[in-house]
Design a protein around this motif. Structure first.
Motif, PDB file in Angstrom:
ATOM      1  N   GLU A 114       0.817  -1.219   0.000  1.00  0.00           N
ATOM      2  CA  GLU A 114       0.000   0.000   0.000  1.00  0.00           C
ATOM      3  C   GLU A 114       0.848   1.264   0.000  1.00  0.00           C
ATOM      4  OE1 GLU A 114      -3.017  -0.038   3.022  1.00  0.00           O
ATOM      5  OE2 GLU A 114      -3.330  -2.207   2.829  1.00  0.00           O
ATOM      6  N   THR A 115       2.166   1.109  -0.020  1.00  0.00           N
ATOM      7  CA  THR A 115       3.093   2.239  -0.008  1.00  0.00           C
ATOM      8  C   THR A 115       4.094   2.088  -1.141  1.00  0.00           C
ATOM      9  OG1 THR A 115       4.421   1.008   1.600  1.00  0.00           O
ATOM     10  CG2 THR A 115       2.895   2.658   2.475  1.00  0.00           C
ATOM     11  N   ALA A 116       4.981   3.064  -1.278  1.00  0.00           N
ATOM     12  CA  ALA A 116       5.976   3.034  -2.346  1.00  0.00           C
ATOM     13  C   ALA A 116       7.184   2.192  -1.941  1.00  0.00           C
ATOM     14  CB  ALA A 116       6.425   4.450  -2.684  1.00  0.00           C
ATOM     15  N   PHE A 117       7.685   1.425  -2.882  1.00  0.00           N
ATOM     16  CA  PHE A 117       8.903   0.640  -2.690  1.00  0.00           C
ATOM     17  C   PHE A 117       9.912   1.062  -3.754  1.00  0.00           C
ATOM     18  CE2 PHE A 117       6.349  -1.556   0.166  1.00  0.00           C
ATOM     19  CZ  PHE A 117       7.075  -2.497   0.863  1.00  0.00           C
ATOM     20  N   ILE A 118      11.001   1.671  -3.297  1.00  0.00           N
ATOM     21  CA  ILE A 118      11.990   2.241  -4.220  1.00  0.00           C
ATOM     22  C   ILE A 118      13.362   1.681  -3.853  1.00  0.00           C
ATOM     23  CG2 ILE A 118      12.813   4.339  -5.326  1.00  0.00           C
ATOM     24  CD1 ILE A 118      10.480   5.848  -4.178  1.00  0.00           C
ATOM     25  N   PRO A 119      13.750   0.560  -4.453  1.00  0.00           N
ATOM     26  CA  PRO A 119      15.050  -0.025  -4.142  1.00  0.00           C
ATOM     27  C   PRO A 119      16.174   0.609  -4.959  1.00  0.00           C
ATOM     28  CG  PRO A 119      13.896  -1.436  -5.666  1.00  0.00           C
ATOM     29  CD  PRO A 119      12.965  -0.276  -5.366  1.00  0.00           C
ATOM     30  N   GLN A 120      17.398   0.282  -4.576  1.00  0.00           N
ATOM     31  CA  GLN A 120      18.598   0.644  -5.347  1.00  0.00           C
ATOM     32  C   GLN A 120      18.746   2.156  -5.509  1.00  0.00           C
ATOM     33  OE1 GLN A 120      17.978  -1.919  -8.866  1.00  0.00           O
ATOM     34  NE2 GLN A 120      19.289  -3.436  -7.865  1.00  0.00           N
ATOM     35  N   CYS A 121      18.650   2.865  -4.387  1.00  0.00           N
ATOM     36  CA  CYS A 121      18.645   4.332  -4.404  1.00  0.00           C
ATOM     37  C   CYS A 121      20.013   4.956  -4.126  1.00  0.00           C
ATOM     38  CB  CYS A 121      17.672   4.858  -3.340  1.00  0.00           C
ATOM     39  SG  CYS A 121      15.954   4.456  -3.614  1.00  0.00           S
ATOM     40  N   LEU A 326       9.808  11.864  -2.830  1.00  0.00           N
ATOM     41  CA  LEU A 326       8.561  11.170  -2.492  1.00  0.00           C
ATOM     42  C   LEU A 326       7.755  11.992  -1.495  1.00  0.00           C
ATOM     43  CD1 LEU A 326       7.034   8.269  -2.674  1.00  0.00           C
ATOM     44  CD2 LEU A 326       7.960   8.010  -0.372  1.00  0.00           C
ATOM     45  N   ALA A 327       8.417  12.518  -0.472  1.00  0.00           N
ATOM     46  CA  ALA A 327       7.724  13.295   0.563  1.00  0.00           C
ATOM     47  C   ALA A 327       7.076  14.542  -0.007  1.00  0.00           C
ATOM     48  CB  ALA A 327       8.709  13.664   1.666  1.00  0.00           C
ATOM     49  N   MET A 328       7.656  15.091  -1.074  1.00  0.00           N
ATOM     50  CA  MET A 328       7.109  16.296  -1.708  1.00  0.00           C
ATOM     51  C   MET A 328       6.103  15.979  -2.809  1.00  0.00           C
ATOM     52  SD  MET A 328      10.322  18.964  -1.845  1.00  0.00           S
ATOM     53  CE  MET A 328      11.446  17.872  -2.696  1.00  0.00           C
ATOM     54  N   GLY A 329       5.768  14.712  -2.972  1.00  0.00           N
ATOM     55  CA  GLY A 329       4.771  14.330  -3.966  1.00  0.00           C
ATOM     56  C   GLY A 329       5.282  14.301  -5.385  1.00  0.00           C
ATOM     57  N   GLN A 330       6.594  14.250  -5.570  1.00  0.00           N
ATOM     58  CA  GLN A 330       7.181  14.238  -6.912  1.00  0.00           C
ATOM     59  C   GLN A 330       7.368  12.838  -7.471  1.00  0.00           C
ATOM     60  OE1 GLN A 330      10.709  16.508  -5.911  1.00  0.00           O
ATOM     61  NE2 GLN A 330       9.800  18.415  -6.654  1.00  0.00           N
ATOM     62  N   LEU A 331       7.027  11.812  -6.682  1.00  0.00           N
ATOM     63  CA  LEU A 331       7.128  10.420  -7.110  1.00  0.00           C
ATOM     64  C   LEU A 331       5.843   9.689  -6.725  1.00  0.00           C
ATOM     65  CD1 LEU A 331      10.800   9.583  -6.004  1.00  0.00           C
ATOM     66  CD2 LEU A 331       9.984  10.015  -8.338  1.00  0.00           C
ATOM     67  N   PRO A 332       5.541   8.570  -7.405  1.00  0.00           N
ATOM     68  CA  PRO A 332       4.348   7.788  -7.042  1.00  0.00           C
ATOM     69  C   PRO A 332       4.379   7.372  -5.584  1.00  0.00           C
ATOM     70  CG  PRO A 332       5.231   7.060  -9.150  1.00  0.00           C
ATOM     71  CD  PRO A 332       6.233   8.026  -8.597  1.00  0.00           C
ATOM     72  N   GLN A 333       3.215   7.363  -4.959  1.00  0.00           N
ATOM     73  CA  GLN A 333       3.108   7.079  -3.537  1.00  0.00           C
ATOM     74  C   GLN A 333       2.799   5.619  -3.232  1.00  0.00           C
ATOM     75  OE1 GLN A 333       3.471   9.905  -1.134  1.00  0.00           O
ATOM     76  NE2 GLN A 333       4.419  10.526  -3.072  1.00  0.00           N
ATOM     77  N   LYS A 334       2.740   4.790  -4.272  1.00  0.00           N
ATOM     78  CA  LYS A 334       2.379   3.395  -4.066  1.00  0.00           C
ATOM     79  C   LYS A 334       3.027   2.527  -5.128  1.00  0.00           C
ATOM     80  CE  LYS A 334      -1.678   0.345  -3.729  1.00  0.00           C
ATOM     81  NZ  LYS A 334      -3.158   0.265  -3.766  1.00  0.00           N
ATOM     82  N   GLY A 335       3.414   1.319  -4.743  1.00  0.00           N
ATOM     83  CA  GLY A 335       3.939   0.346  -5.686  1.00  0.00           C
ATOM     84  C   GLY A 335       5.428   0.502  -5.945  1.00  0.00           C
ATOM     85  N   PHE A 336       5.897  -0.232  -6.935  1.00  0.00           N
ATOM     86  CA  PHE A 336       7.321  -0.272  -7.273  1.00  0.00           C
ATOM     87  C   PHE A 336       7.695   0.945  -8.113  1.00  0.00           C
ATOM     88  CE2 PHE A 336      10.929  -1.697  -9.892  1.00  0.00           C
ATOM     89  CZ  PHE A 336      11.783  -2.185  -8.913  1.00  0.00           C
ATOM     90  N   VAL A 337       8.715   1.658  -7.682  1.00  0.00           N
ATOM     91  CA  VAL A 337       9.217   2.826  -8.417  1.00  0.00           C
ATOM     92  C   VAL A 337      10.666   2.543  -8.807  1.00  0.00           C
ATOM     93  CG1 VAL A 337       9.659   5.309  -8.367  1.00  0.00           C
ATOM     94  CG2 VAL A 337       7.720   4.356  -7.088  1.00  0.00           C
ATOM     95  N   GLN A 338      10.972   2.614 -10.073  1.00  0.00           N
ATOM     96  CA  GLN A 338      12.328   2.343 -10.526  1.00  0.00           C
ATOM     97  C   GLN A 338      13.101   3.642 -10.728  1.00  0.00           C
ATOM     98  OE1 GLN A 338      11.334  -0.052 -13.886  1.00  0.00           O
ATOM     99  NE2 GLN A 338      10.747   1.659 -15.177  1.00  0.00           N
ATOM    100  N   GLN A 339      14.408   3.550 -10.598  1.00  0.00           N
ATOM    101  CA  GLN A 339      15.262   4.732 -10.695  1.00  0.00           C
ATOM    102  C   GLN A 339      15.134   5.421 -12.047  1.00  0.00           C
ATOM    103  OE1 GLN A 339      17.185   5.871  -8.005  1.00  0.00           O
ATOM    104  NE2 GLN A 339      15.971   4.313  -6.972  1.00  0.00           N
ATOM    105  N   GLU A 340      14.885   4.641 -13.074  1.00  0.00           N
ATOM    106  CA  GLU A 340      14.812   5.188 -14.435  1.00  0.00           C
ATOM    107  C   GLU A 340      13.639   6.135 -14.636  1.00  0.00           C
ATOM    108  OE1 GLU A 340      17.193   1.548 -14.308  1.00  0.00           O
ATOM    109  OE2 GLU A 340      15.163   2.011 -13.616  1.00  0.00           O
ATOM    110  N   ASP A 341      12.666   6.117 -13.721  1.00  0.00           N
ATOM    111  CA  ASP A 341      11.513   7.011 -13.813  1.00  0.00           C
ATOM    112  C   ASP A 341      11.742   8.344 -13.106  1.00  0.00           C
ATOM    113  OD1 ASP A 341      10.075   5.121 -15.242  1.00  0.00           O
ATOM    114  OD2 ASP A 341       9.212   4.218 -13.435  1.00  0.00           O
TER     115      ASP A 341
END
Length: 366
Positions: A114-121, A326-341
């Motif tokens: 239900e939240t964002a998962f952003i690995p390899q940061c 993410l905290a500023m709403g510049q990235l999706p707030q749910k699911g898998f987020v990849q660095q390339e996005d």
């Protein structure tokens, strides 16, 4: 103020905690299984600490309850456990892992979260993918995408021309595991420590060779769009030949515990390091051959009044920037987020991302 948990009281975890807490927008708690490591944590007094046996069922979930996010600066062997706890506690998840298998599992966990998962940061994987995609998007067709990163001592003192600036476990892992690449348009696995090339950047000679994990999800993103894609680690000339002797010829790749002992015993640590980043892309624009390059050399410096190594600064800045976006709403707030996005310009404009800016003197961050 958002409450953040950093897992891992090592040098990277300490730098992340200090960087975020100094901003005034994040309340940071660092957890570790070792009370000794927590007691030695090199941060400001505003950073809280707590002992936690992460591998124990339910222990991490209890710590994460009600928090905004968890940032893993722990060994890659704990990646899946921390991701599972984040999903159960419904907090955002970030990590620095280079391990390909772990990241595949994180992506599976993210699909139901239900939240964002952003690995390899971190740096590589991490920032290198953001920079590479920024260049690649400017081309009509792509021929080659070449990504190189190295964390090196400014003043090498041994025949390896190397010092410990990063997790020795991570270094050995990337020297031993198969490497992802795209070769002649096909997703491939290639051998580590191979395809050695020498080059000069800003008057300094380097070598680069295949290592595992640095590409992150870039091969999947660019599959079918590029002829050749690879990631190579930068070292001073001669390093790869010696590591091939140790790991391949003497077969220490099958005795990684022994290789780790040798690294820890023989190699010193240093804060006088530098991070070298080089991305080169070829292809076509408007029907004509084109070439673009992104290059940075970042030196050690300070976070507040604490001296930090270049690898500490760049790694901490990478994960802190993505969290901040993410905290500023510049990235999706749910699911898998990849660095390339992640948009490069937005990243570089961020208060933490400015560590990567071309005009950054690296004397002070946050």
């Amino acid at each position: 103020m958002k409450e953040i948990v950093v897992v891992g009281a090592g040098r990277i975890g300490a730098t992340i905690a200090d960087m975020l807490s100094r901003s005034g927008d994040y309340a940071v708690t660092v957890i570790d299984r070792s009370q000794e490591a927590l007691a030695a944590l090199d941060t400001g007094p505003e950073v809280k600490t707590a002992r936690c046996e992460v591998a124990e069922p339910g222990a991490l979930e209890a710590v994460l309850n009600g928090k905004f996010a968890v940032l893993s600066a722990a060994p890659y062997s704990l990646t899946i456990r921390i991701a599972e706890a984040a999903a159960a506690a419904k907090v955002h998840y970030f990590d620095l892992t280079e391990d390909v298998k772990s990241t595949r599992r994180v992506k599976e966990i993210a699909a139901k979260a239900e939240t964002a998962f952003i690995p390899q940061c971190g740096l590589a994987p991490g920032f290198i993918a953001i920079a590479a995609m920024s260049l690649a998007k400017r081309f009509d067709t792509l021929e080659d995408v070449k990504m190189k990163v190295g964390a090196l001592p400014q003043f090498p003192t041994n025949v390896l021309n190397y010092a410990l600036t990063w997790s020795p476990e991570g270094v050995i892992n990337e020297y031993c595991e198969p490497c992802e690449a795209i070769v002649d348009g096909k997703l491939s696995e290639i051998a580590p420590l191979e395809d050695i090339e020498e080059f000069t950047l800003d008057g300094v000679r380097y070598e680069a060779f295949n290592t595992s994990g640095g590409l992150g999800s870039t091969p999947q993103v660019l599959a079918g769009k590029v002829k050749n894609l690879n990631y190579r680690t930068i070292r001073y000339p001669g390093h790869a030949r010696i590591m091939k002797l140790l790991l391949n010829d003497l077969n220490l790749k099958d005795r990684r515990d022994l290789a780790l002992d040798i690294f820890r015993h023989a190699l010193s640590t240093t804060r006088q390091d530098m991070v070298v980043i080089l991305v080169e892309v070829t292809g076509t624009k408007n029907g004509k051959p084109a070439f673009e390059r992104f290059a940075r050399t970042i030196l050690s410096g300070y976070v507040g009044n604490r001296e930090r190594s270049a690898i500490q600064i760049t790694t901490a800045a990478g994960i802190s920037t993505v969290l901040d976006m993410l905290a500023m709403g510049q990235l999706p707030q749910k699911g898998f987020v990849q660095q390339e996005d992640i948009d490069l310009d937005t990243f570089l404009a961020n208060r933490f991302g400015r560590a990567y800016a071309q005009d950054q003197a690296m004397t002070k961050v946050a």
